[in-house]
Write a protein that holds these residues in place. Structure first.
Motif, PDB file in Angstrom:
ATOM      1  N   GLY A   1       8.243  19.039   7.652  1.00  0.00           N
ATOM      2  CA  GLY A   1       9.611  19.533   8.523  1.00  0.00           C
ATOM      3  C   GLY A   1      10.589  18.510   8.140  1.00  0.00           C
TER       4      GLY A   1
ATOM      5  N   ALA B   1       3.707   6.577   4.400  1.00  0.00           N
ATOM      6  CA  ALA B   1       2.751   7.361   4.528  1.00  0.00           C
ATOM      7  C   ALA B   1       3.007   8.619   5.474  1.00  0.00           C
ATOM      8  CB  ALA B   1       1.387   6.599   5.012  1.00  0.00           C
TER       9      ALA B   1
ATOM     10  N   LYS C   1       0.769  -1.204  -0.274  1.00  0.00           N
ATOM     11  CA  LYS C   1      -0.080  -0.067   0.087  1.00  0.00           C
ATOM     12  C   LYS C   1       0.831   1.489  -0.187  1.00  0.00           C
ATOM     13  CE  LYS C   1      -3.790   0.971   2.619  1.00  0.00           C
ATOM     14  NZ  LYS C   1      -4.697   0.735   3.765  1.00  0.00           N
TER      15      LYS C   1
ATOM     16  N   ALA D   1       5.595  10.996   8.155  1.00  0.00           N
ATOM     17  CA  ALA D   1       6.258  10.783   9.668  1.00  0.00           C
ATOM     18  C   ALA D   1       5.482  10.008  10.378  1.00  0.00           C
ATOM     19  CB  ALA D   1       6.470  12.161  10.263  1.00  0.00           C
TER      20      ALA D   1
ATOM     21  N   GLY E   1       6.115  13.276   5.184  1.00  0.00           N
ATOM     22  CA  GLY E   1       7.375  12.728   5.293  1.00  0.00           C
ATOM     23  C   GLY E   1       8.068  11.811   4.114  1.00  0.00           C
TER      24      GLY E   1
ATOM     25  N   ILE F   1       2.659   9.552  12.978  1.00  0.00           N
ATOM     26  CA  ILE F   1       2.075  10.717  13.785  1.00  0.00           C
ATOM     27  C   ILE F   1       1.647  10.202  15.038  1.00  0.00           C
ATOM     28  CG2 ILE F   1      -0.546  11.663  13.871  1.00  0.00           C
ATOM     29  CD1 ILE F   1      -0.671  11.060  10.612  1.00  0.00           C
TER      30      ILE F   1
HETATM   31  N1  CO8 Z   1       1.743   7.821  11.250  1.00  0.00           N
HETATM   32  C1  CO8 Z   1       1.647   6.864  12.079  1.00  0.00           C
HETATM   33  N2  CO8 Z   1       0.542   5.846  11.451  1.00  0.00           N
HETATM   34  C2  CO8 Z   1       0.272   5.819  10.316  1.00  0.00           C
HETATM   35  C3  CO8 Z   1       0.629   6.799   9.318  1.00  0.00           C
HETATM   36  C4  CO8 Z   1       1.416   7.818  10.028  1.00  0.00           C
HETATM   37  N3  CO8 Z   1       1.733   8.791   9.128  1.00  0.00           N
HETATM   38  N4  CO8 Z   1      -0.169   6.651   8.268  1.00  0.00           N
HETATM   39  C5  CO8 Z   1      -0.933   5.414   8.400  1.00  0.00           C
HETATM   40  N5  CO8 Z   1      -0.630   5.179   9.727  1.00  0.00           N
HETATM   41  C6  CO8 Z   1      -1.341   3.842  10.105  1.00  0.00           C
HETATM   42  C7  CO8 Z   1      -2.613   3.811  10.689  1.00  0.00           C
HETATM   43  O1  CO8 Z   1      -2.898   4.686  11.796  1.00  0.00           O
HETATM   44  C8  CO8 Z   1      -3.287   2.563  10.833  1.00  0.00           C
HETATM   45  O2  CO8 Z   1      -2.762   1.889  11.905  1.00  0.00           O
HETATM   46  P1  CO8 Z   1      -3.843   1.124  12.689  1.00  0.00           P
HETATM   47  O3  CO8 Z   1      -4.264  -0.152  11.819  1.00  0.00           O
HETATM   48  O4  CO8 Z   1      -3.230   0.716  13.830  1.00  0.00           O
HETATM   49  O5  CO8 Z   1      -5.059   1.810  12.928  1.00  0.00           O
HETATM   50  C9  CO8 Z   1      -2.471   2.046   9.326  1.00  0.00           C
HETATM   51  O6  CO8 Z   1      -1.327   2.787   9.233  1.00  0.00           O
HETATM   52  C10 CO8 Z   1      -3.329   1.774   8.375  1.00  0.00           C
HETATM   53  O7  CO8 Z   1      -3.630   3.110   7.848  1.00  0.00           O
HETATM   54  P2  CO8 Z   1      -5.174   3.448   7.618  1.00  0.00           P
HETATM   55  O8  CO8 Z   1      -6.201   2.636   8.055  1.00  0.00           O
HETATM   56  O9  CO8 Z   1      -5.524   4.832   7.822  1.00  0.00           O
HETATM   57  O10 CO8 Z   1      -5.302   3.159   6.035  1.00  0.00           O
HETATM   58  P3  CO8 Z   1      -6.185   3.790   5.053  1.00  0.00           P
HETATM   59  O11 CO8 Z   1      -6.119   2.937   3.523  1.00  0.00           O
HETATM   60  O12 CO8 Z   1      -7.672   3.888   5.385  1.00  0.00           O
HETATM   61  O13 CO8 Z   1      -5.632   5.401   4.661  1.00  0.00           O
HETATM   62  C11 CO8 Z   1      -4.133   7.092   4.283  1.00  0.00           C
HETATM   63  C12 CO8 Z   1      -4.487   5.477   4.232  1.00  0.00           C
HETATM   64  C13 CO8 Z   1      -4.614   7.855   3.459  1.00  0.00           C
HETATM   65  C14 CO8 Z   1      -2.571   6.900   3.962  1.00  0.00           C
HETATM   66  C15 CO8 Z   1      -4.006   7.344   5.725  1.00  0.00           C
HETATM   67  O14 CO8 Z   1      -3.527   6.276   6.684  1.00  0.00           O
HETATM   68  C16 CO8 Z   1      -3.472   8.587   6.231  1.00  0.00           C
HETATM   69  O15 CO8 Z   1      -4.167   9.646   6.005  1.00  0.00           O
HETATM   70  N6  CO8 Z   1      -2.210   8.683   7.139  1.00  0.00           N
HETATM   71  C17 CO8 Z   1      -1.611  10.029   7.491  1.00  0.00           C
HETATM   72  C18 CO8 Z   1      -0.926  10.521   6.318  1.00  0.00           C
HETATM   73  C19 CO8 Z   1      -0.283  11.865   6.759  1.00  0.00           C
HETATM   74  O16 CO8 Z   1      -0.938  12.764   7.286  1.00  0.00           O
HETATM   75  N7  CO8 Z   1       0.989  11.873   6.496  1.00  0.00           N
HETATM   76  C20 CO8 Z   1       1.813  12.999   7.021  1.00  0.00           C
HETATM   77  C21 CO8 Z   1       2.128  12.861   8.272  1.00  0.00           C
HETATM   78  S1  CO8 Z   1       2.982  14.235   9.012  1.00  0.00           S
HETATM   79  C22 CO8 Z   1       4.606  14.216   8.403  1.00  0.00           C
HETATM   80  O17 CO8 Z   1       4.704  13.605   7.536  1.00  0.00           O
HETATM   81  C23 CO8 Z   1       5.333  15.654   8.535  1.00  0.00           C
HETATM   82  C24 CO8 Z   1       6.878  15.280   8.375  1.00  0.00           C
HETATM   83  C25 CO8 Z   1       7.677  16.309   9.037  1.00  0.00           C
HETATM   84  C26 CO8 Z   1       7.860  15.713  10.501  1.00  0.00           C
HETATM   85  C27 CO8 Z   1       8.765  16.737  11.180  1.00  0.00           C
HETATM   86  C28 CO8 Z   1       8.903  16.512  12.602  1.00  0.00           C
HETATM   87  C29 CO8 Z   1       8.861  17.549  13.546  1.00  0.00           C
END
Ligand code: CO8
Length: 261
Positions: free
Chosen positions: A143, A65, A61, A67, A112, A69
């Motif tokens: 970030g 996805a 998949k 950093a 990230g 969260i």
């Molecule tokens: N962090 C932690 N866990 C994650 C992340 C993430 N970024 N993305 C997905 N997961 C986990 C979910 O929590 C879930 O865990 P669980 O099964 O335990 O509930 C598992 O992965 C599967 O995810 P979904 O059930 O959500 O899967 P979907 O197919 O429904 O959705 C998505 C997929 C659309 C990718 C969705 O998971 C999503 O929106 N993820 C977050 C995407 C996001 O916002 N990314 C940006 C994060 S912020 C960032 O990257 C900042 C970088 C700079 C950092 C600077 C440091 C200070």
């Protein structure tokens, strides 16, 4: 570091593959994963036998996805800055790595994850890949360099739209705006990336290293200085046996046998 838990590091001849492998969390980058990546890039820096690297995500998949969260949620300002600093160190390590790095983007490349792909030299996406910088949805900004590398790659206007809306785009749109080099069917992604890595590995290793260094260093300079820098690196090639071999082989109408010397 004795054991890698979140990252797989494999070598196949002159090609190395790094796989971020936390598929249950869609390969999200936590502190430990970033440290493991840094460790792998440290190994690669010294690996003269490796000429190209493929970076991908484990599972079906996601590339990455974002950093992590769950890890970031509780950070205070100091710890968040420290985490961002580690991310920057990893991204810079990729850019400074002697070998070109091809991102094999096999699914979500968000936050990230998108930033990680931006630090790579070449991005090849599978048809199911998705890109975006959704940080503003979480009340933060990118970030790991997204505010800087994305405008440099696709231009300020398009980058600003992605950064301010948090929109997620598909592979076809990523190709249209120049975020990726190519889009291929999912089942051909790794073969395509490895083929490209092999093609790069078949060239003179010294030329490839100097070429990457010149592109990545020069792109941050004004054109006059960058061209002078290129001239110096061009001269460096002539201190290598590969240059002699490459030119002699051309004149003798045979394939060059590069030794990386
Ligand atoms: N962090 C932690 N866990 C994650 C992340 C993430 N970024 N993305 C997905 N997961 C986990 C979910 O929590 C879930 O865990 P669980 O099964 O335990 O509930 C598992 O992965 C599967 O995810 P979904 O059930 O959500 O899967 P979907 O197919 O429904 O959705 C998505 C997929 C659309 C990718 C969705 O998971 C999503 O929106 N993820 C977050 C995407 C996001 O916002 N990314 C940006 C994060 S912020 C960032 O990257 C900042 C970088 C700079 C950092 C600077 C440091 C200070």
């Amino acid at each position: 570091m004795t054991e890698l838990k979140n990252v797989r590091f494999e070598k196949d001849g002159a090609i190395a593959q790094i796989t971020i492998d936390r598929p249950k969390a869609l390969n999200a980058l936590n502190y430990e994963t970033l440290q493991e990546l840094l460790y792998c890039f440290g190994l690669l820096e010294k690996a003269r036998e490796i000429t190209a690297v493929v970076l991908t995500g484990g599972g079906e998949k996601a590339f990455v996805a974002g950093a992590d969260i769950a890890y970031m949620q509780e950070l205070d300002a100091m710890a968040a800055a420290d985490f961002a600093g580690l991310g920057h160190t990893v991204m810079t390590a990729i850019e400074k790595l002697p070998q070109p790095v091809i991102a094999a983007v096999n699914g979500f490349a968000l936050g990230g994850g998108c930033e990680l792909s931006l630090a790579c030299d070449i991005r090849i996406a599978s048809e199911n890949a998705k890109f975006g910088q959704p940080e503003v949805n979480l009340g933060v900004i990118p970030g790991f360099g997204g505010t800087q590398r994305l405008p440099r790659l696709i231009g300020k206007g398009l980058a600003s739209e992605l950064l301010y809306t948090g929109d997620i785009i598909d592979a076809a749109e990523a190709l249209r705006i120049g975020l990726v080099n190519r889009v291929v069917p999912a089942d051909q992604l790794m073969a395509t990336c490895r083929e490209m890595a092999k093609k790069i590995a078949s060239k003179g290793p010294i030329a490839i290293r100097l070429c990457k260094k010149t592109v990545n260093t020069g792109v941050e300079m004004d054109l006059d200085r960058a061209n002078s820098y290129e001239a110096i690196q061009f001269g460096q090639c002539f201190a290598s046996k590969d240059q002699k071999e490459g030119m002699q082989a051309f004149l003798e109408k045979r394939a060059a046998d590069f030794q990386g010397k």
